[in-house]
Design an enzyme around this catalytic site. Structure first.
Site, PDB file in Angstrom:
ATOM      1  N   GLU A 122      37.969  35.385  37.874  1.00 24.97           N
ATOM      2  CA  GLU A 122      37.010  35.045  36.592  1.00 24.97           C
ATOM      3  C   GLU A 122      35.804  36.097  36.790  1.00 24.97           C
ATOM      4  O   GLU A 122      35.556  36.556  35.897  1.00 24.97           O
ATOM      5  CB  GLU A 122      36.359  33.631  36.769  1.00 24.97           C
ATOM      6  CG  GLU A 122      37.378  32.642  36.863  1.00 24.97           C
ATOM      7  CD  GLU A 122      37.889  32.352  38.321  1.00 24.97           C
ATOM      8  OE1 GLU A 122      38.003  33.191  38.991  1.00 24.97           O
ATOM      9  OE2 GLU A 122      37.926  30.806  38.607  1.00 24.97           O
TER      10      GLU A 122
ATOM     11  N   CYS B 159      32.332  31.268  41.092  1.00 23.05           N
ATOM     12  CA  CYS B 159      32.571  31.291  39.648  1.00 23.05           C
ATOM     13  C   CYS B 159      32.133  30.535  38.755  1.00 23.05           C
ATOM     14  O   CYS B 159      31.926  30.939  37.368  1.00 23.05           O
ATOM     15  CB  CYS B 159      34.406  31.646  39.651  1.00 23.05           C
ATOM     16  SG  CYS B 159      35.014  32.810  40.642  1.00 23.05           S
TER      17      CYS B 159
HETATM   18 ZN   LIG Z   1      35.863  32.303  42.284  1.00 22.16          ZN
END
Ligand SMILES: [Zn+2]
Length: 146
Positions: A56, A89
Site C-alpha cells: 500500500e 499502512c
Molecule cells: Zn503495511
C-alpha cells in the site's frame, strides 16, 4: 466475477502480490489505488524498491495526491502496526485521504497483531472484506503459514 469492479481490482492486487521478492519474514502483498471514476491511479507490491516496502505504501508513494472518492485494494488487510517503519499502512491510507479500503485476507497474527481494520473503521474509512479472494491472496505466502 469479472463484472464486479471490486473483485476485478482486488484480483489484480492478488496478482501483484506474486511479483514480490521472496521473504521468510514478511508477507507478499499487492495493492492498487483506483480513482472515483474507476481508473487505476497507482499500483505497488511488497519490497518493490526497498526490503521494507509494504504494498500500500509503495502504491501511495507514487501519488502526489489522491482524489477524493478513491479506493485502495490490497490483497492483505492493511497493517495497523509494523516493525520495519514507524507508520503503518492503515495510517498512511487515512493520511492520504482514502476513505474506502477493499481487502481479501485478514492479517494473521504472525508478525504483529492485525489491527489495521479497526484503525481504519475508527477513522471513518469504509472497509470491505472479500474473502472469496483470500485463497488467492494467501498463495504467495504459503511458505509462511505452515
Ligand atoms: Zn503495511
Amino acid at each position: 466475477m469479472a463484472d464486479d469492479p471490486d473483485e476485478r481490482w482486488l484480483a489484480l492486487a492478488c496478482d501483484l502480490a506474486e511479483l514480490c521478492p521472496p521473504s521468510e519474514t514478511a508477507f507478499s502483498v499487492g495493492a492498487v489505488v483506483v480513482g472515483p471514476d474507476g481508473t487505476e491511479l497507482a499500483r505497488g507490491f511488497s519490497r518493490e524498491s526497498d526490503p521494507s516496502d509494504h504494498a500500500e505504501e509503495a502504491a501511495l508513494a507514487k501519488l502526489a495526491s489522491v482524489p477524493s472518492g478513491a479506493t485502495i485494494y490490497s490483497s492483505l488487510e492493511p497493517c495497523g502496526a509494523r516493525k520495519s517503519r514507524p507508520r503503518p499502512c492503515a495510517e498512511l491510507i487515512v493520511a492520504a485521504g482514502i476513505r474506502r479500503v477493499v481487502f481479501a485476507w485478514r492479517e494473521p497474527s504472525l508478525f504483529v497483531e492485525g489491527v489495521g481494520d479497526e484503525y481504519l473503521r475508527a477513522h471513518e474509512v469504509e472497509v470491505v472484506e472479500l474473502p472469496s479472494l483470500s485463497a488467492r491472496a494467501r498463495k504467495p505466502n504459503a511458505h509462511l503459514l505452515d
